[in-house]
Scaffold this motif. Structure first.
Motif, PDB file in Angstrom:
ATOM      1  N   ASN A   1       6.734  -3.857   8.915  1.00 13.56           N
ATOM      2  CA  ASN A   1       7.085  -4.483  10.190  1.00 13.56           C
ATOM      3  C   ASN A   1       5.923  -5.328  10.716  1.00 13.56           C
ATOM      4  OD1 ASN A   1       8.790  -4.848  12.591  1.00 13.56           O
ATOM      5  ND2 ASN A   1       7.307  -3.531  13.609  1.00 13.56           N
ATOM      6  N   TYR A   2       4.712  -4.802  10.594  1.00 12.18           N
ATOM      7  CA  TYR A   2       3.517  -5.541  11.015  1.00 12.18           C
ATOM      8  C   TYR A   2       3.392  -6.852  10.232  1.00 12.18           C
ATOM      9  CZ  TYR A   2      -1.461  -6.760  11.212  1.00 12.18           C
ATOM     10  OH  TYR A   2      -2.658  -7.440  11.340  1.00 12.18           O
ATOM     11  N   LEU A   3       3.597  -6.782   8.930  1.00 11.51           N
ATOM     12  CA  LEU A   3       3.498  -7.981   8.094  1.00 11.51           C
ATOM     13  C   LEU A   3       4.580  -8.997   8.445  1.00 11.51           C
ATOM     14  CD1 LEU A   3       2.817  -6.342   4.602  1.00 11.51           C
ATOM     15  CD2 LEU A   3       1.155  -7.501   6.071  1.00 11.51           C
ATOM     16  N   HIS A   4       5.808  -8.527   8.571  1.00 12.83           N
ATOM     17  CA  HIS A   4       6.923  -9.441   8.825  1.00 12.83           C
ATOM     18  C   HIS A   4       6.767 -10.155  10.168  1.00 12.83           C
ATOM     19  CE1 HIS A   4       9.921  -7.501   5.756  1.00 12.83           C
ATOM     20  NE2 HIS A   4       8.772  -7.862   5.225  1.00 12.83           N
ATOM     21  N   LYS A   5       6.177  -9.476  11.151  1.00 17.36           N
ATOM     22  CA  LYS A   5       5.943 -10.133  12.439  1.00 17.36           C
ATOM     23  C   LYS A   5       4.936 -11.266  12.308  1.00 17.36           C
ATOM     24  CE  LYS A   5       7.182  -6.455  15.674  1.00 17.36           C
ATOM     25  NZ  LYS A   5       6.703  -5.506  16.704  1.00 17.36           N
ATOM     26  N   LYS A   6       4.126 -11.220  11.248  1.00 21.55           N
ATOM     27  CA  LYS A   6       3.169 -12.285  10.974  1.00 21.55           C
ATOM     28  C   LYS A   6       3.696 -13.263   9.928  1.00 21.55           C
ATOM     29  CE  LYS A   6      -1.114  -9.957  12.280  1.00 21.55           C
ATOM     30  NZ  LYS A   6      -1.584 -11.031  13.169  1.00 21.55           N
ATOM     31  N   ASP A   7       5.000 -13.171   9.641  1.00 19.45           N
ATOM     32  CA  ASP A   7       5.643 -14.049   8.645  1.00 19.45           C
ATOM     33  C   ASP A   7       5.048 -13.872   7.259  1.00 19.45           C
ATOM     34  OD1 ASP A   7       7.365 -15.318  10.574  1.00 19.45           O
ATOM     35  OD2 ASP A   7       5.614 -16.446  11.255  1.00 19.45           O
ATOM     36  N   ILE A   8       4.612 -12.637   6.961  1.00 21.58           N
ATOM     37  CA  ILE A   8       4.061 -12.305   5.648  1.00 21.58           C
ATOM     38  C   ILE A   8       4.971 -11.279   4.989  1.00 21.58           C
ATOM     39  CG2 ILE A   8       2.117 -11.224   4.430  1.00 21.58           C
ATOM     40  CD1 ILE A   8       0.310 -12.377   6.667  1.00 21.58           C
ATOM     41  N   TYR A   9       5.296 -11.503   3.733  1.00 27.02           N
ATOM     42  CA  TYR A   9       6.232 -10.643   2.993  1.00 27.02           C
ATOM     43  C   TYR A   9       5.519 -10.174   1.726  1.00 27.02           C
ATOM     44  CZ  TYR A   9       8.953 -13.145   6.365  1.00 27.02           C
ATOM     45  OH  TYR A   9       9.374 -13.683   7.551  1.00 27.02           O
ATOM     46  N   HIS A  10       5.364  -8.871   1.599  1.00 34.52           N
ATOM     47  CA  HIS A  10       4.501  -8.324   0.546  1.00 34.52           C
ATOM     48  C   HIS A  10       5.026  -8.626  -0.849  1.00 34.52           C
ATOM     49  CE1 HIS A  10       2.258  -5.382  -1.889  1.00 34.52           C
ATOM     50  NE2 HIS A  10       1.368  -5.406  -0.925  1.00 34.52           N
ATOM     51  N   GLN A  11       6.307  -8.366  -1.099  1.00 32.39           N
ATOM     52  CA  GLN A  11       7.000  -8.683  -2.361  1.00 32.39           C
ATOM     53  C   GLN A  11       6.525  -7.871  -3.570  1.00 32.39           C
ATOM     54  OE1 GLN A  11       9.674 -11.529  -1.842  1.00 32.39           O
ATOM     55  NE2 GLN A  11       9.118 -10.168  -0.156  1.00 32.39           N
ATOM     56  N   ASP A  12       5.677  -6.888  -3.351  1.00 34.52           N
ATOM     57  CA  ASP A  12       5.193  -6.090  -4.483  1.00 34.52           C
ATOM     58  C   ASP A  12       4.910  -4.651  -4.022  1.00 34.52           C
ATOM     59  OD1 ASP A  12       4.469  -5.687  -7.158  1.00 34.52           O
ATOM     60  OD2 ASP A  12       2.366  -6.164  -6.787  1.00 34.52           O
ATOM     61  N   LEU A  13       5.840  -4.114  -3.234  1.00 34.78           N
ATOM     62  CA  LEU A  13       5.683  -2.747  -2.740  1.00 34.78           C
ATOM     63  C   LEU A  13       6.004  -1.774  -3.869  1.00 34.78           C
ATOM     64  CD1 LEU A  13       7.444  -3.151   0.735  1.00 34.78           C
ATOM     65  CD2 LEU A  13       4.981  -3.070   0.285  1.00 34.78           C
ATOM     66  N   ARG A  14       4.952  -1.176  -4.413  1.00 37.25           N
ATOM     67  CA  ARG A  14       5.085  -0.227  -5.517  1.00 37.25           C
ATOM     68  C   ARG A  14       4.097   0.912  -5.306  1.00 37.25           C
ATOM     69  NH1 ARG A  14       3.217  -1.811 -10.180  1.00 37.25           N
ATOM     70  NH2 ARG A  14       1.893  -3.460  -9.324  1.00 37.25           N
ATOM     71  N   ILE A  15       4.338   2.046  -5.966  1.00 35.26           N
ATOM     72  CA  ILE A  15       3.462   3.204  -5.757  1.00 35.26           C
ATOM     73  C   ILE A  15       2.000   2.944  -6.157  1.00 35.26           C
ATOM     74  CG2 ILE A  15       5.284   4.938  -5.736  1.00 35.26           C
ATOM     75  CD1 ILE A  15       4.648   5.585  -8.642  1.00 35.26           C
ATOM     76  N   PRO A  16       1.675   2.063  -7.125  1.00 38.87           N
ATOM     77  CA  PRO A  16       0.245   1.801  -7.377  1.00 38.87           C
ATOM     78  C   PRO A  16      -0.441   1.053  -6.238  1.00 38.87           C
ATOM     79  CG  PRO A  16       1.591   1.135  -9.260  1.00 38.87           C
ATOM     80  CD  PRO A  16       2.515   1.366  -8.117  1.00 38.87           C
ATOM     81  N   ASN A  17       0.355   0.417  -5.361  1.00 40.38           N
ATOM     82  CA  ASN A  17      -0.211  -0.387  -4.283  1.00 40.38           C
ATOM     83  C   ASN A  17      -0.225   0.345  -2.948  1.00 40.38           C
ATOM     84  OD1 ASN A  17      -0.583  -2.481  -6.071  1.00 40.38           O
ATOM     85  ND2 ASN A  17       1.359  -3.468  -5.578  1.00 40.38           N
ATOM     86  N   MET A  18      -0.108   1.667  -3.008  1.00 38.08           N
ATOM     87  CA  MET A  18      -0.144   2.488  -1.803  1.00 38.08           C
ATOM     88  C   MET A  18      -1.161   3.603  -2.001  1.00 38.08           C
ATOM     89  SD  MET A  18       3.979   2.701  -1.513  1.00 38.08           S
ATOM     90  CE  MET A  18       3.969   4.050  -0.338  1.00 38.08           C
ATOM     91  N   LEU A  19      -2.099   3.720  -1.069  1.00 36.77           N
ATOM     92  CA  LEU A  19      -3.111   4.770  -1.119  1.00 36.77           C
ATOM     93  C   LEU A  19      -2.799   5.829  -0.076  1.00 36.77           C
ATOM     94  CD1 LEU A  19      -6.398   2.644  -1.282  1.00 36.77           C
ATOM     95  CD2 LEU A  19      -5.081   3.546  -3.196  1.00 36.77           C
TER      96      LEU A  19
END
Length: 276
Positions: A137-155
């Motif tokens: 939600n924080y990203l989308h409010k800044k018009d940024i879309y991650h497009q690579d939400l995967r378990i290696p990219n989450m700590l």
């Protein structure tokens, strides 16, 4: 041809050795990750005596992926969130491109699941996705879309979730040079909705992945998740909309409402079992 390219990359993309100091400031301590276009190092900042993460564009990619690397830097510059790495600076050294960001303690979800053998029950899975949704939600409010939400990219550090790796993210601005809002075209609106729903779909896949960590198969034949997993109706409904089996979500507010309903139903079920 592919084998020649791999040999070339193996020769050119040798990681920087431990003890080398970059920009007279960042001492390489270890390699902590490698990707398709970057090498990530844990470094000691000799000026602040703090650990930093330094990402290097692979030398073999410096002619093709520079724009992608610089895009990731520009995205990180726009972000200021305690659960997203902070960008400090970018620089070049001996023809290679680097950028420096904050070091976050914790293991990525992939390592936690496959090496630590951690499992997540329904409530724990929903809570992880709830934190991730807040970041989306924080990203989308800044018009940024991650497009690579995967378990290696989450700590995960204790129970705090952090989102990393913005290499494939997209930034779409719908304002004019004077910062006055303008109307985006139908094509732009469709593109933005597609990017939103890609992030939402990824949320669904992560939730499903987490739920399966607590599942042991008793059947030889693989079944659909709707039959294999015993979930609260609210969780199943949330998953079906995230995965676009039912009407896809169009905004994070809708997801948040259904996610809270799923958490409430799960909590009620837990309390009922305790009473029994």
């Amino acid at each position: 041809m592919r084998s020649i390219r791999k040999l070339f990359q193996l020769f050119v993309d040798k990681p920087i050795k431990k003890g080398v100091v970059l920009k007279d400031r960042y001492e390489v301590l270890s390699v902590i990750g490698t990707g398709s276009y970057g090498i990530v190092y844990l470094c000691k900042d000799l000026k602040t005596n703090e650990n930093r993460v330094v990402k290097q564009l692979r030398p073999s990619k410096r002619h093709k992926e520079v724009e992608m690397f610089e895009h990731e830097i520009s995205v990180l510059r726009k972000l200021d969130h305690k659960n997203i790495p902070k960008l400090f600076e970018s620089f070049s050294n001996n023809g290679s491109l680097f950028y420096v960001m904050s070091f976050i303690e914790g293991d990525n979800l992939e390592d936690q699941i496959f090496f630590r053998k951690n499992t997540f029950n329904e409530k724990e899975s929903l809570l992880v996705v709830s934190q991730l949704l807040e970041l989306v939600n924080y990203l989308h409010k800044k018009d940024i879309y991650h497009q690579d939400l995967r378990i290696p990219n989450m700590l995960l550090n204790n129970k705090d979730l952090f989102l990393i790796d913005f290499g494939l993210s997209k930034h779409r601005v719908t304002v004019d040079p004077l910062h006055s809002p303008i109307h985006s075209s139908p094509n732009q609106q469709d593109e933005i909705l597609d990017m939103k729903q890609q992030d939402y779909y990824d949320l669904g896949e992560i939730l499903l992945y987490l739920l399966y960590t607590n599942y042991s198969s008793k059947n030889r034949k693989a079944l659909p998740w709707t039959e294999e997993l015993s979930l609260e109706n609210e969780t199943a409904y949330l998953l079906k909309r995230l995965l676009q089996i039912k009407e896809p979500y169009s905004n994070t507010s809708e997801i948040s409402t259904d996610l809270q309903a799923a958490l409430k139903a799960t909590e009620k079920s837990i309390n009922n079992r305790k009473e029994d």
